[in-house]
Design a protein around this motif. Structure first.
Motif, PDB file in Angstrom:
ATOM      1  N   LEU A 102     109.479  28.919  27.973  1.00 29.89           N
ATOM      2  CA  LEU A 102     109.894  28.712  29.361  1.00 29.89           C
ATOM      3  C   LEU A 102     109.066  27.614  30.020  1.00 29.89           C
ATOM      4  O   LEU A 102     109.607  26.777  30.759  1.00 29.89           O
ATOM      5  CB  LEU A 102     109.770  30.016  30.153  1.00 29.89           C
ATOM      6  CG  LEU A 102     110.782  31.113  29.817  1.00 29.89           C
ATOM      7  CD1 LEU A 102     110.483  32.378  30.618  1.00 29.89           C
ATOM      8  CD2 LEU A 102     112.203  30.642  30.095  1.00 29.89           C
ATOM      9  N   ALA A 103     107.755  27.611  29.751  1.00 31.62           N
ATOM     10  CA  ALA A 103     106.907  26.561  30.318  1.00 31.62           C
ATOM     11  C   ALA A 103     107.313  25.188  29.799  1.00 31.62           C
ATOM     12  O   ALA A 103     107.325  24.205  30.551  1.00 31.62           O
ATOM     13  CB  ALA A 103     105.444  26.843  29.995  1.00 31.62           C
TER      14      ALA A 103
ATOM     15  N   VAL B  42     110.375  24.288  28.585  1.00 29.14           N
ATOM     16  CA  VAL B  42     111.706  23.924  29.082  1.00 29.14           C
ATOM     17  C   VAL B  42     111.644  23.534  30.558  1.00 29.14           C
ATOM     18  O   VAL B  42     112.299  22.582  30.999  1.00 29.14           O
ATOM     19  CB  VAL B  42     112.688  25.086  28.859  1.00 29.14           C
ATOM     20  CG1 VAL B  42     114.032  24.786  29.520  1.00 29.14           C
ATOM     21  CG2 VAL B  42     112.891  25.328  27.364  1.00 29.14           C
ATOM     22  N   CYS B  43     110.862  24.269  31.325  1.00 26.80           N
ATOM     23  CA  CYS B  43     110.781  24.044  32.773  1.00 26.80           C
ATOM     24  C   CYS B  43     109.570  23.195  33.153  1.00 26.80           C
ATOM     25  O   CYS B  43     109.078  23.303  34.289  1.00 26.80           O
ATOM     26  CB  CYS B  43     110.726  25.381  33.504  1.00 26.80           C
ATOM     27  SG  CYS B  43     112.098  26.497  33.150  1.00 26.80           S
ATOM     28  N   ALA B  44     109.068  22.397  32.217  1.00 27.01           N
ATOM     29  CA  ALA B  44     107.865  21.603  32.480  1.00 27.01           C
ATOM     30  C   ALA B  44     107.985  20.733  33.734  1.00 27.01           C
ATOM     31  O   ALA B  44     107.028  20.655  34.519  1.00 27.01           O
ATOM     32  CB  ALA B  44     107.529  20.748  31.265  1.00 27.01           C
TER      33      ALA B  44
ATOM     34  N   TRP C 286     103.262  20.030  29.268  1.00 28.41           N
ATOM     35  CA  TRP C 286     104.163  19.053  28.677  1.00 28.41           C
ATOM     36  C   TRP C 286     103.947  18.924  27.174  1.00 28.41           C
ATOM     37  O   TRP C 286     104.881  18.595  26.429  1.00 28.41           O
ATOM     38  CB  TRP C 286     103.982  17.691  29.353  1.00 28.41           C
ATOM     39  CG  TRP C 286     104.732  17.576  30.641  1.00 28.41           C
ATOM     40  CD1 TRP C 286     104.302  17.933  31.885  1.00 28.41           C
ATOM     41  CD2 TRP C 286     106.066  17.072  30.823  1.00 28.41           C
ATOM     42  NE1 TRP C 286     105.266  17.691  32.823  1.00 28.41           N
ATOM     43  CE2 TRP C 286     106.365  17.154  32.200  1.00 28.41           C
ATOM     44  CE3 TRP C 286     107.012  16.552  29.955  1.00 28.41           C
ATOM     45  CZ2 TRP C 286     107.588  16.745  32.729  1.00 28.41           C
ATOM     46  CZ3 TRP C 286     108.234  16.133  30.479  1.00 28.41           C
ATOM     47  CH2 TRP C 286     108.515  16.237  31.839  1.00 28.41           C
TER      48      TRP C 286
ATOM     49  N   ARG D  13     106.245  20.941  24.958  1.00 32.18           N
ATOM     50  CA  ARG D  13     107.586  20.409  24.686  1.00 32.18           C
ATOM     51  C   ARG D  13     107.642  19.710  23.335  1.00 32.18           C
ATOM     52  O   ARG D  13     108.531  19.962  22.522  1.00 32.18           O
ATOM     53  CB  ARG D  13     107.997  19.430  25.788  1.00 32.18           C
ATOM     54  CG  ARG D  13     108.601  20.066  27.013  1.00 32.18           C
ATOM     55  CD  ARG D  13     109.296  19.042  27.859  1.00 32.18           C
ATOM     56  NE  ARG D  13     110.301  19.655  28.701  1.00 32.18           N
ATOM     57  CZ  ARG D  13     111.224  18.980  29.361  1.00 32.18           C
ATOM     58  NH1 ARG D  13     111.259  17.660  29.270  1.00 32.18           N
ATOM     59  NH2 ARG D  13     112.114  19.613  30.102  1.00 32.18           N
TER      60      ARG D  13
ATOM     61  N   LEU E 138     109.418  21.358  36.421  1.00 32.78           N
ATOM     62  CA  LEU E 138     109.325  22.218  37.604  1.00 32.78           C
ATOM     63  C   LEU E 138     108.004  22.966  37.675  1.00 32.78           C
ATOM     64  O   LEU E 138     107.508  23.252  38.767  1.00 32.78           O
ATOM     65  CB  LEU E 138     110.486  23.230  37.601  1.00 32.78           C
ATOM     66  CG  LEU E 138     111.904  22.655  37.565  1.00 32.78           C
ATOM     67  CD1 LEU E 138     112.921  23.770  37.458  1.00 32.78           C
ATOM     68  CD2 LEU E 138     112.156  21.796  38.800  1.00 32.78           C
ATOM     69  N   VAL E 139     107.441  23.291  36.515  1.00 33.04           N
ATOM     70  CA  VAL E 139     106.230  24.116  36.471  1.00 33.04           C
ATOM     71  C   VAL E 139     104.968  23.276  36.586  1.00 33.04           C
ATOM     72  O   VAL E 139     104.009  23.669  37.265  1.00 33.04           O
ATOM     73  CB  VAL E 139     106.206  24.952  35.170  1.00 33.04           C
ATOM     74  CG1 VAL E 139     104.909  25.747  35.062  1.00 33.04           C
ATOM     75  CG2 VAL E 139     107.400  25.882  35.124  1.00 33.04           C
TER      76      VAL E 139
END
Length: 289
Positions: A37-38, A40-42, A83, A86, A44-45
């Motif tokens: 989740l971190a 994928v949503c880098a 990041w 990812r 935003l997070v």
């Protein structure tokens, strides 16, 4: 009455869930989900741009603005670790898919056709004789550093392991009566491979895929740490640790946090692989216990 209704709605209690699956696989799955989740949503997070350099803020300790501090270029360490997940997960997933697909096809052919087996396995033995990291470094050096090149360089050493696994399964399965009956009835060889032999490989390949993914993530970090991975401008766990090694005595946390993220990711994948092995092949788990 209310208690029976609750039991019907939630037939599996928390204690039963832990006892059935186990604490370690559940925790490993939770950690891996959080990492995914971190990653994928880098955008935003992550609190800051991972490549933005602010020399005035270099090597700052943790604060409200920079939760893990900053590196030697003034970049936010937390954002770079997020990041970096990812790239690691992308390479791990890509290597796993390519190694399993290519290894499955070659393993089916090698295990079923005896003449092809002699040639294919000698090639696989030659690849396995080379250290995987050195082979990957050689490939990256010849083809240039990029994410796709690194994926290909890590995939090639992983293919022989998948091939040998699939070959061993096919060698035993092709002697089964249902396979001999299918051949005697005139079933085409591609159909025999696809319908009668390949399903036997699903469970072992599922377990093997987790180990390939973990190995690929670790190898990518090693290549990046040695300077043979993706571009140093790309935030990866290996690149972060490589840049911070000269500051290890002064700021050991610059290596600790990406190293912790790397270790937790690999450990979670391996624990899930062990759990999948015990579920798909309980006899193996009993033999080892």
């Amino acid at each position: 009455m209310a208690e029976n209704t609750m039991r019907a709605a939630f037939p599996l209690s928390t204690r039963a869930l832990f006892s059935r699956i186990g604490i370690a696989p559940l925790l490993a799955g939770l950690v891996l989900i959080l990492i995914i989740l971190a990653a994928v949503c880098a955008p935003l997070v992550a609190p800051h741009d991972p490549i933005y350099q602010n020399p005035i803020q270099r090597l700052k300790p943790p604060s409200a603005e920079y939760l893990l501090g900053t590196d030697n270029y003034g970049r936010d360490l937390l954002s770079r670790v997020i990041w970096g997940a990812r790239v690691s997960l992308l390479i791990g997933l890509g290597v796993t898919v390519m190694a399993v697909v290519i290894g499955l096809a070659i393993g089916l052919v090698s295990g079923f056709f005896r003449l092809a087996d002699a040639v294919i396995m000698r090639i696989m033995d030659g690849l396995m004789a080379m250290p995987s990291v050195l082979l990957a470094i050689a490939i990256v050096s010849l083809m240039g550093a990029s994410i796709w090149t690194v994926m290909a360089a890590i995939t090639i050493p992983e293919i022989p392991r998948v091939v040998r696994l699939v070959r061993s399964i096919v060698l035993s399965a092709r002697e089964e009566p249902y396979v001999e009956a299918a051949i005697s009835m005139g079933t085409s060889l591609p159909r025999v491979l696809w319908r009668h032999l390949m399903p036997n490989t699903f469970a072992p390949l599922t377990v093997q895929a987790t180990y390939v993914c973990a190995s690929a993530i670790l190898t990518e970090a090693i290549l990046s740490f040695l300077g043979a991975g993706v571009s140093t401008e790309t935030p990866t766990w290996g690149n972060i640790m490589a840049e911070a090694r000269i500051y290890f005595r002064l700021k050991p946390e610059l290596i600790f946090w990406p190293g912790l993220a790397l270790s937790m990711c690999i450990l979670s994948i391996n624990l899930l692989g062990d759990w999948a092995r015990d579920v798909l092949d309980p006899r193996m788990g009993k033999r080892e216990s």
